[in-house]
Write a protein that holds these residues in place. Sequence first.
Motif, PDB file in Angstrom:
ATOM      1  N   UNK A 109       4.013   5.309   2.130  1.00 36.86           N
ATOM      2  CA  UNK A 109       3.030   4.224   2.070  1.00 36.86           C
ATOM      3  C   UNK A 109       3.640   2.995   2.734  1.00 36.86           C
ATOM      4  N   UNK A 110       2.915   2.413   3.678  1.00 39.25           N
ATOM      5  CA  UNK A 110       3.415   1.240   4.397  1.00 39.25           C
ATOM      6  C   UNK A 110       2.554   0.030   4.056  1.00 39.25           C
ATOM      7  N   UNK A 111       3.201  -1.045   3.643  1.00 38.43           N
ATOM      8  CA  UNK A 111       2.500  -2.298   3.365  1.00 38.43           C
ATOM      9  C   UNK A 111       2.559  -3.125   4.642  1.00 38.43           C
ATOM     10  N   UNK A 112       1.432  -3.286   5.304  1.00 39.10           N
ATOM     11  CA  UNK A 112       1.446  -3.968   6.603  1.00 39.10           C
ATOM     12  C   UNK A 112       0.170  -4.772   6.784  1.00 39.10           C
ATOM     13  N   UNK A 113       0.338  -6.034   7.161  1.00 44.75           N
ATOM     14  CA  UNK A 113      -0.804  -6.921   7.351  1.00 44.75           C
ATOM     15  C   UNK A 113      -1.401  -6.795   8.750  1.00 44.75           C
ATOM     16  N   UNK A 114      -0.601  -6.440   9.728  1.00 50.56           N
ATOM     17  CA  UNK A 114      -1.055  -6.488  11.115  1.00 50.56           C
ATOM     18  C   UNK A 114      -1.654  -5.154  11.574  1.00 50.56           C
ATOM     19  N   UNK A 115      -2.896  -5.193  12.057  1.00 43.56           N
ATOM     20  CA  UNK A 115      -3.560  -3.978  12.532  1.00 43.56           C
ATOM     21  C   UNK A 115      -2.796  -3.407  13.728  1.00 43.56           C
ATOM     22  N   UNK A 116      -2.309  -4.280  14.595  1.00 42.39           N
ATOM     23  CA  UNK A 116      -1.599  -3.821  15.784  1.00 42.39           C
ATOM     24  C   UNK A 116      -0.311  -3.102  15.393  1.00 42.39           C
ATOM     25  N   UNK A 117       0.417  -3.658  14.420  1.00 45.68           N
ATOM     26  CA  UNK A 117       1.668  -3.012  14.000  1.00 45.68           C
ATOM     27  C   UNK A 117       1.402  -1.720  13.238  1.00 45.68           C
ATOM     28  N   UNK A 118       0.273  -1.657  12.512  1.00 48.55           N
ATOM     29  CA  UNK A 118      -0.061  -0.399  11.817  1.00 48.55           C
ATOM     30  C   UNK A 118      -0.125   0.738  12.833  1.00 48.55           C
ATOM     31  N   UNK A 119      -0.718   0.456  13.981  1.00 46.38           N
ATOM     32  CA  UNK A 119      -0.858   1.488  15.001  1.00 46.38           C
ATOM     33  C   UNK A 119       0.516   1.917  15.537  1.00 46.38           C
ATOM     34  N   UNK A 120       1.360   0.918  15.800  1.00 43.32           N
ATOM     35  CA  UNK A 120       2.722   1.220  16.282  1.00 43.32           C
ATOM     36  C   UNK A 120       3.451   2.105  15.268  1.00 43.32           C
ATOM     37  N   UNK A 121       3.318   1.781  13.988  1.00 41.55           N
ATOM     38  CA  UNK A 121       4.031   2.513  12.928  1.00 41.55           C
ATOM     39  C   UNK A 121       3.523   3.957  12.815  1.00 41.55           C
ATOM     40  N   UNK A 122       2.211   4.126  12.855  1.00 44.87           N
ATOM     41  CA  UNK A 122       1.640   5.468  12.744  1.00 44.87           C
ATOM     42  C   UNK A 122       2.166   6.357  13.871  1.00 44.87           C
ATOM     43  N   UNK A 123       2.208   5.822  15.073  1.00 41.24           N
ATOM     44  CA  UNK A 123       2.725   6.572  16.218  1.00 41.24           C
ATOM     45  C   UNK A 123       4.191   6.914  16.052  1.00 41.24           C
ATOM     46  N   UNK A 124       4.954   5.893  15.670  1.00 46.65           N
ATOM     47  CA  UNK A 124       6.401   6.039  15.578  1.00 46.65           C
ATOM     48  C   UNK A 124       6.808   7.083  14.548  1.00 46.65           C
ATOM     49  N   UNK A 125       6.031   7.156  13.450  1.00 48.49           N
ATOM     50  CA  UNK A 125       6.449   8.017  12.343  1.00 48.49           C
ATOM     51  C   UNK A 125       5.815   9.409  12.398  1.00 48.49           C
ATOM     52  N   UNK A 126       4.919   9.650  13.349  1.00 52.31           N
ATOM     53  CA  UNK A 126       4.343  10.991  13.491  1.00 52.31           C
ATOM     54  C   UNK A 126       5.487  11.978  13.693  1.00 52.31           C
ATOM     55  N   UNK A 127       5.420  13.207  13.175  1.00 46.99           N
ATOM     56  CA  UNK A 127       4.276  13.840  12.516  1.00 46.99           C
ATOM     57  C   UNK A 127       4.148  13.550  11.027  1.00 46.99           C
ATOM     58  N   UNK A 128       4.964  12.657  10.470  1.00 49.63           N
ATOM     59  CA  UNK A 128       4.789  12.331   9.049  1.00 49.63           C
ATOM     60  C   UNK A 128       3.443  11.629   8.884  1.00 49.63           C
ATOM     61  N   UNK A 129       2.735  11.972   7.824  1.00 52.35           N
ATOM     62  CA  UNK A 129       1.481  11.267   7.546  1.00 52.35           C
ATOM     63  C   UNK A 129       1.825   9.986   6.798  1.00 52.35           C
ATOM     64  N   UNK A 130       1.273   8.870   7.234  1.00 55.29           N
ATOM     65  CA  UNK A 130       1.533   7.620   6.518  1.00 55.29           C
ATOM     66  C   UNK A 130       0.212   6.993   6.080  1.00 55.29           C
ATOM     67  N   UNK A 131       0.243   6.327   4.923  1.00 52.22           N
ATOM     68  CA  UNK A 131      -0.931   5.580   4.460  1.00 52.22           C
ATOM     69  C   UNK A 131      -0.580   4.104   4.540  1.00 52.22           C
ATOM     70  N   UNK A 132      -1.520   3.280   4.976  1.00 48.72           N
ATOM     71  CA  UNK A 132      -1.291   1.838   5.022  1.00 48.72           C
ATOM     72  C   UNK A 132      -2.053   1.135   3.915  1.00 48.72           C
ATOM     73  N   UNK A 133      -1.416   0.133   3.313  1.00 49.67           N
ATOM     74  CA  UNK A 133      -2.105  -0.720   2.333  1.00 49.67           C
ATOM     75  C   UNK A 133      -1.811  -2.178   2.688  1.00 49.67           C
ATOM     76  N   UNK A 134      -2.631  -3.083   2.112  1.00 52.18           N
ATOM     77  CA  UNK A 134      -2.515  -4.509   2.461  1.00 52.18           C
ATOM     78  C   UNK A 134      -1.389  -5.223   1.718  1.00 52.18           C
ATOM     79  N   UNK A 135      -1.207  -4.887   0.438  1.00 55.61           N
ATOM     80  CA  UNK A 135      -0.200  -5.600  -0.361  1.00 55.61           C
ATOM     81  C   UNK A 135       0.511  -4.608  -1.281  1.00 55.61           C
ATOM     82  N   UNK A 136       1.604  -5.042  -1.881  1.00 57.18           N
ATOM     83  CA  UNK A 136       2.337  -4.180  -2.818  1.00 57.18           C
ATOM     84  C   UNK A 136       1.461  -3.805  -4.015  1.00 57.18           C
TER      85      UNK A 136
END
Length: 345
Positions: A109-136
């Motif tokens: 689970x990744x806590x990330x505010x930036x939509x642009x960085x969410x995309x970078x993270x999803x790509x970087x961590x593939x093939x692991x599935x990641x879920x994004x949330x706004x806050x802890x």
Amino acid sequence: MTLTRRLKSLIEAEGPLPVSTFMQLCLHDPQFGYYATRPGLGRDFRTAPETSQVFGELLGLWAALEWRVMGAAARFNLVEAGPGRGTLMADALRATRPVAGFHEAAGIVLVEASAALREVQTHRLAPHAVAHVDTLADVPDGPVIILANEFLDCFPARQFVRDGEAWRERVVGLGEAGDLVFGLAADRRPQGEEQTSGDAVEVQPGLSLIVDALSERTAPFRALFIDYGPAGAAPGDTLRAFRNGEQVDPLAAPGECDLTVDVDFSRLARLAHAAGLAVAGPTPQGMFLGTLGVEARMHRLIAQNPTRASDIHRAVAELVEPDKMGLRFKAMCLSSPGLPPPAGF
Ligand code: SAH
């Protein structure tokens, strides 16, 4: 329209802005904010995981160890708050591949505010599935291990300046030429928690939201925060802006530079104690990584990549040397009550 124009109209309409509101807009405005518009982090400042892979690897191994200490739950959330380009988590996952059962149990689970960085993270961590949330506070129930490097330093800070017996809030207003300038709010603040013996003090209101989010959890957790900040006294005026590796005037190019403040670890510890959480640290980053075996990890990496030996050595020195990141950066772990002390402290 630029963020500077937007800030000026806001000030014209509503009056000077607290430094915290200024920071919030500069970093997180969805259209113009630094993190929203600059997914290519790394040019303006360099963080520990971007300096050496050993950092993320050790934090990953720490998480695996603590997962075992917490009972090796069949399902738990491995959380990173503020993952930037995803480098720390990528290194952590690579290093923990041999740990039996760890990847199968971990929901990332990744806590990330930036939509642009969410995309970078999803790509970087593939093939692991990641879920994004706004806050802890949005991290799903169940046991969690949270890693957060250079996450707290971008939480907006309010600044107060001593004015005789009273304190006045530092604000961003308009100068005579219509440019952005720092000033002091006309109204005086009552004495509050921000009271200290110095002449200026900074308070990050978001620290109490983090402690609230943690103390509401019912399952065991560990939350490891690494950031720069003093171990004792509260920070005064530490607002800094960075652009292309240089420190610049925070008012010069809003939204185009990273803004940071020192983290008040003693206040974080006080809030956590008051909420009944267990607190370990603050411990200097160099000591923390040393206890986790940074030397052995480095030598192993050098043995695998002998031609890069001096680069690897230099990068690790950057993380641990007292005059580099080793002393100024601190590690603090907040845990649910009842767990043994965490490794590394
Ligand atoms: N941890 C990374 C990146 C640090 S930059 C590293 O060490 O390299 C800070 C990160 O925190 C960015 O990903 C930023 O978008 C995110 N961030 C900052 N404030 C946030 C907030 N309030 N909520 C969620 N994410 C935030």
